[in-house]
Design a protein around this motif. Sequence first.
Motif, PDB file in Angstrom:
ATOM      1  N   ALA A 109     -27.126 158.831 -39.600  1.00  0.00           N
ATOM      2  CA  ALA A 109     -28.397 158.899 -38.702  1.00  0.00           C
ATOM      3  C   ALA A 109     -29.258 160.232 -38.558  1.00  0.00           C
ATOM      4  CB  ALA A 109     -27.845 158.743 -37.105  1.00  0.00           C
ATOM      5  N   TYR A 110     -28.401 161.200 -38.783  1.00  0.00           N
ATOM      6  CA  TYR A 110     -29.196 162.764 -38.612  1.00  0.00           C
ATOM      7  C   TYR A 110     -29.560 163.269 -40.008  1.00  0.00           C
ATOM      8  CZ  TYR A 110     -28.348 162.899 -33.662  1.00  0.00           C
ATOM      9  OH  TYR A 110     -28.475 162.620 -32.136  1.00  0.00           O
ATOM     10  N   ARG A 111     -29.014 162.721 -41.117  1.00  0.00           N
ATOM     11  CA  ARG A 111     -29.501 163.083 -42.459  1.00  0.00           C
ATOM     12  C   ARG A 111     -30.039 162.109 -43.301  1.00  0.00           C
ATOM     13  NH1 ARG A 111     -26.775 167.991 -43.512  1.00  0.00           N
ATOM     14  NH2 ARG A 111     -28.212 168.124 -45.533  1.00  0.00           N
ATOM     15  N   GLN A 112     -30.525 160.881 -42.764  1.00  0.00           N
ATOM     16  CA  GLN A 112     -31.155 159.904 -43.511  1.00  0.00           C
ATOM     17  C   GLN A 112     -32.374 160.279 -44.214  1.00  0.00           C
ATOM     18  OE1 GLN A 112     -31.998 156.424 -41.365  1.00  0.00           O
ATOM     19  NE2 GLN A 112     -31.563 157.373 -39.587  1.00  0.00           N
ATOM     20  N   PRO A 113     -32.643 159.948 -45.416  1.00  0.00           N
ATOM     21  CA  PRO A 113     -31.811 158.988 -46.172  1.00  0.00           C
ATOM     22  C   PRO A 113     -30.805 160.056 -46.705  1.00  0.00           C
ATOM     23  CG  PRO A 113     -34.071 159.287 -47.276  1.00  0.00           C
ATOM     24  CD  PRO A 113     -34.276 159.905 -45.990  1.00  0.00           C
ATOM     25  N   VAL A 114     -29.619 159.494 -46.950  1.00  0.00           N
ATOM     26  CA  VAL A 114     -28.707 160.200 -47.568  1.00  0.00           C
ATOM     27  C   VAL A 114     -27.646 159.423 -48.444  1.00  0.00           C
ATOM     28  CG1 VAL A 114     -27.023 159.854 -45.472  1.00  0.00           C
ATOM     29  CG2 VAL A 114     -26.776 161.887 -46.922  1.00  0.00           C
ATOM     30  N   THR A 115     -27.070 159.937 -49.447  1.00  0.00           N
ATOM     31  CA  THR A 115     -26.196 159.188 -50.521  1.00  0.00           C
ATOM     32  C   THR A 115     -24.883 159.260 -50.011  1.00  0.00           C
ATOM     33  OG1 THR A 115     -25.609 161.152 -51.839  1.00  0.00           O
ATOM     34  CG2 THR A 115     -27.548 159.997 -52.586  1.00  0.00           C
ATOM     35  N   ARG A 116     -24.012 158.227 -50.387  1.00  0.00           N
ATOM     36  CA  ARG A 116     -22.613 158.278 -49.952  1.00  0.00           C
ATOM     37  C   ARG A 116     -22.137 159.458 -50.405  1.00  0.00           C
ATOM     38  NH1 ARG A 116     -20.025 152.131 -50.478  1.00  0.00           N
ATOM     39  NH2 ARG A 116     -22.248 151.019 -50.579  1.00  0.00           N
ATOM     40  N   GLY A 138     -23.937 145.903 -39.989  1.00  0.00           N
ATOM     41  CA  GLY A 138     -25.394 145.974 -39.946  1.00  0.00           C
ATOM     42  C   GLY A 138     -25.986 147.029 -39.209  1.00  0.00           C
ATOM     43  N   LEU A 139     -25.081 148.172 -39.394  1.00  0.00           N
ATOM     44  CA  LEU A 139     -25.738 149.377 -38.566  1.00  0.00           C
ATOM     45  C   LEU A 139     -26.383 150.538 -39.668  1.00  0.00           C
ATOM     46  CD1 LEU A 139     -22.649 150.009 -36.285  1.00  0.00           C
ATOM     47  CD2 LEU A 139     -24.698 149.374 -35.605  1.00  0.00           C
ATOM     48  N   VAL A 140     -25.928 150.240 -40.937  1.00  0.00           N
ATOM     49  CA  VAL A 140     -26.720 151.151 -41.916  1.00  0.00           C
ATOM     50  C   VAL A 140     -27.053 149.995 -42.950  1.00  0.00           C
ATOM     51  CG1 VAL A 140     -25.472 153.199 -41.369  1.00  0.00           C
ATOM     52  CG2 VAL A 140     -24.648 151.783 -43.102  1.00  0.00           C
ATOM     53  N   ARG A 141     -28.215 150.526 -44.088  1.00  0.00           N
ATOM     54  CA  ARG A 141     -28.403 149.800 -44.962  1.00  0.00           C
ATOM     55  C   ARG A 141     -28.815 150.660 -46.169  1.00  0.00           C
ATOM     56  NH1 ARG A 141     -33.907 149.631 -45.559  1.00  0.00           N
ATOM     57  NH2 ARG A 141     -34.992 150.364 -43.725  1.00  0.00           N
ATOM     58  N   GLU A 142     -28.832 150.029 -47.436  1.00  0.00           N
ATOM     59  CA  GLU A 142     -29.113 150.839 -48.667  1.00  0.00           C
ATOM     60  C   GLU A 142     -30.923 150.574 -48.551  1.00  0.00           C
ATOM     61  OE1 GLU A 142     -27.132 149.385 -51.867  1.00  0.00           O
ATOM     62  OE2 GLU A 142     -25.260 150.186 -51.234  1.00  0.00           O
ATOM     63  N   ASP A 143     -31.382 151.942 -48.647  1.00  0.00           N
ATOM     64  CA  ASP A 143     -32.858 152.045 -48.896  1.00  0.00           C
ATOM     65  C   ASP A 143     -33.219 152.896 -50.283  1.00  0.00           C
ATOM     66  OD1 ASP A 143     -35.305 151.768 -48.212  1.00  0.00           O
ATOM     67  OD2 ASP A 143     -35.303 153.957 -47.199  1.00  0.00           O
ATOM     68  N   GLY A 144     -33.223 152.239 -51.319  1.00  0.00           N
ATOM     69  CA  GLY A 144     -33.890 152.867 -52.305  1.00  0.00           C
ATOM     70  C   GLY A 144     -32.581 153.743 -53.198  1.00  0.00           C
ATOM     71  N   VAL A 145     -33.148 154.317 -54.036  1.00  0.00           N
ATOM     72  CA  VAL A 145     -32.421 155.312 -54.860  1.00  0.00           C
ATOM     73  C   VAL A 145     -32.777 156.686 -55.014  1.00  0.00           C
ATOM     74  CG1 VAL A 145     -31.245 155.476 -57.149  1.00  0.00           C
ATOM     75  CG2 VAL A 145     -31.659 153.233 -56.501  1.00  0.00           C
ATOM     76  N   ASP A 146     -31.556 157.539 -54.795  1.00  0.00           N
ATOM     77  CA  ASP A 146     -31.961 159.102 -55.061  1.00  0.00           C
ATOM     78  C   ASP A 146     -32.457 159.371 -56.383  1.00  0.00           C
ATOM     79  OD1 ASP A 146     -31.569 161.830 -54.014  1.00  0.00           O
ATOM     80  OD2 ASP A 146     -30.339 162.055 -55.684  1.00  0.00           O
ATOM     81  N   GLU A 147     -33.371 160.121 -56.480  1.00  0.00           N
ATOM     82  CA  GLU A 147     -33.960 160.360 -57.813  1.00  0.00           C
ATOM     83  C   GLU A 147     -33.168 161.337 -58.796  1.00  0.00           C
ATOM     84  OE1 GLU A 147     -38.115 161.969 -57.493  1.00  0.00           O
ATOM     85  OE2 GLU A 147     -38.518 160.229 -56.264  1.00  0.00           O
ATOM     86  N   GLU A 148     -32.552 162.145 -58.111  1.00  0.00           N
ATOM     87  CA  GLU A 148     -31.614 163.007 -58.918  1.00  0.00           C
ATOM     88  C   GLU A 148     -30.380 162.187 -59.583  1.00  0.00           C
ATOM     89  OE1 GLU A 148     -31.007 166.821 -57.101  1.00  0.00           O
ATOM     90  OE2 GLU A 148     -33.145 167.180 -56.899  1.00  0.00           O
TER      91      GLU A 148
END
Length: 197
Positions: A109-116, A138-148
């Motif tokens: 919640a506080y660092r989004q978007p964030v990877t696992r 359903g509290l979180v979802r995947e949203d795109g891909v980290d570029e690095e």
Amino acid sequence: MDVNTNAADRFPGGLGACLEAILMAAGEPQHAGDLARALGVDEKAVTGALERLQASYETAGHGFELRRTARGWRFASRVEFEPVVAAFVTDGQSVRLSQAAMETLAVIAYRQPVTRARVSSIRGVNCDGVVRSLLVRGLVREDGVDEESRASRLVTTDLFLEKMGVESLDDLPSLAPFLPEADEVLEEVAEDGVESR
């Protein structure tokens, strides 16, 4: 013919009563714009009617309220009745999130978007299982891909906002009161440096 002029003829009991009926039948929250399109009226008229209903329930002292959330308008139990409702719904079963799930959800919640990987790094343990649980709920979802790293990025959902009782992430409480003062951190770092020698 203006659809708003004959509202009394078109809506038995008035627009407010029709909105009540729709929201009672709907399984999910509804946005004012969607309700307006379905009824063929102006969105401002729907929003005004919903706000009037909300105010009338607030003053009447019912056990429920009309709540505007990030996902739309919906009926909900008043906050003061949540312990009673929870006892009835769960009937002694625990449906709360585990401590690990709460911590993981807070990081997202506080660092989004964030990877696992980043979530696991912050928590200091592997969080894959906990993240899967949050995805299923359903509290979180995947949203795109980290570029690095090319890893999936995690963000919270509108359901998370609804469960938190806020309309946007800006309404989340500040973390500042829970963080240590800079002087305390520097003292701990200095003490750790002395002890390691």
